[in-house]
Structure formats: structure tokens, C-alpha cells
Enzyme design. Structure first.
Site, PDB file in Angstrom:
ATOM      1  NE  ARG A 127      32.432   7.954  70.867  1.00 31.84           N
ATOM      2  CZ  ARG A 127      31.572   8.821  70.353  1.00 31.84           C
ATOM      3  NH1 ARG A 127      31.388   9.989  70.903  1.00 31.84           N
ATOM      4  NH2 ARG A 127      30.871   8.508  69.280  1.00 31.84           N
ATOM      5  CD  GLU A 139      35.922   7.138  63.312  1.00 34.63           C
ATOM      6  OE1 GLU A 139      37.056   6.990  63.804  1.00 34.63           O
ATOM      7  OE2 GLU A 139      34.882   6.936  63.973  1.00 34.63           O
ATOM      8  NE  ARG A 157      35.424   4.694  73.424  1.00 31.13           N
ATOM      9  CZ  ARG A 157      35.119   4.945  72.164  1.00 31.13           C
ATOM     10  NH1 ARG A 157      35.966   5.608  71.395  1.00 31.13           N
ATOM     11  NH2 ARG A 157      33.969   4.558  71.649  1.00 31.13           N
TER      12      ARG A 157
END
Length: 180
Positions: free
Chosen positions: A54, A62, A96
Site C-alpha cells: 500500500r 477505488e 499490507r
């Protein structure tokens, strides 16, 4: 003092390991999930580790949000199947690695990794500077990201062409409320 000496010695011996852990990792980007998340393959042949990354400091639309697919395409152009240097000081709640991602610029693809891909995404209007996590950036990075966002807005670049661009966190909240 006898007890302290072994502890002091152990602490001094661990310093090179700590310094080494802070070094960026060189990895190959093998997947782009969206405008702020990639999959990278790190390590030597036969001993690869695949990690989900990330980007630190940005929040991209998104995939189903306006400009979401375009942000993914732009990030793919920047990093897909390229070696990157990952500086990952932490992990997020989804496991992440949260990283600063550096890549060689297109103008010098075999040169040093001097392009901050997250900053490039903000500059191109494909992501917001994620102010919530600004404290995790250096003062210089904060200034660069803030200026890049101000300039992208002024130029109506990327998502700033939209009359009312909605930050991804607000878009996700609206989606959850609509689903109820």
C-alpha cells in the site's frame, strides 16, 4: 556492571542488523490492484517473497469510483514489471506493507530509482495526498505532496476535472450507507 556489559555488547552487535533493516528493498512489481496498491516479488530467484504494498502518503480512487480505473492504468504505466525500491516502515491492518515506492523514471529506465511513484500519482491528479498519515512523512515529503496536490487541483488534472471529486474514504462510507 557485569550484567550490563553483555547487554551493551548485544545491543552494539545488533546495530548493523537494524541499519540493514532500514534499507529499501529492491523488488519487481508483478501486479497492480488499484491506484495505490501493488504486488511485488522480492528476493533472489528460487527464494522469492511476494508482498502486497500500500503506497504511503496517497489515497487513490477505488476501482468503481470515477477515475479509479484510470488511476490503476496510470500506476501500471509507472511501475508494472519494473524494479522498484520499497521503503516500508510499517504494515496496515490488512497486513499490507505501507511503503514509499521509488522507480527509475521513464526518461532513464535503466538509471537510478529517483521517481517517487506516490508523488507522481498526486502530481498527475490520480490520487489525493493522504493528510491523515502526513505525520509518517518527512517534512520535505509533506511539502512536496501538498504542493503537488495544490498544483494538480489548479490545473484540473485527472480526478480534479470532476466538479466534486470525492475522497475514497468518503466514497466507501457512502457505499456502505447506500447498501444498508
Amino acid at each position: 556492571m557485569r550484567v550490563l556489559r553483555p547487554l551493551l555488547l548485544a545491543g552494539l552487535l545488533s546495530l548493523p542488523a537494524l541499519a540493514q533493516a532500514a534499507e529499501p528493498r529492491t523488488c519487481l512489481v508483478v501486479g497492480v490492484s488499484d491506484g495505490d496498491t501493488i504486488t511485488a516479488r522480492c528476493g533472489a530467484a528460487g527464494n522469492y517473497e511476494q508482498i502486497k504494498v500500500r503506497f504511503n502518503g496517497i489515497d487513490a480512487p477505488e476501482k468503481r469510483q470515477p477515475f479509479g480505473q484510470r488511476a490503476k492504468e496510470v500506476l501500471s504505466d509507472l511501475v508494472y514489471m519494473k524494479e522498484v525500491a520499497l521503503d516500508c516502515p510499517k504494515s496496515d491492518r490488512y497486513g499490507r506493507s505501507v511503503c514509499k515506492v521509488m522507480v527509475a523514471p521513464a526518461s532513464a529506465p535503466r538509471g537510478p530509482k529517483t521517481l517517487d511513484a506516490g508523488l507522481a500519482m498526486v502530481t498527475l491528479g490520480m490520487a489525493w495526498w493522504y493528510r491523515t498519515y502526513a505525520r509518517e512523512q518527512t517534512p520535505q515529503e509533506r511539502g512536496q505532496y501538498e504542493l503537488a496536490e495544490v498544483e494538480a487541483k489548479a490545473k484540473h488534472a485527472g480526478l480534479w476535472r470532476d466538479a466534486e471529486p470525492m475522497a475514497p474514504r468518503d466514497w466507501r462510507k457512502a457505499q456502505r450507507e447506500h447498501a444498508q
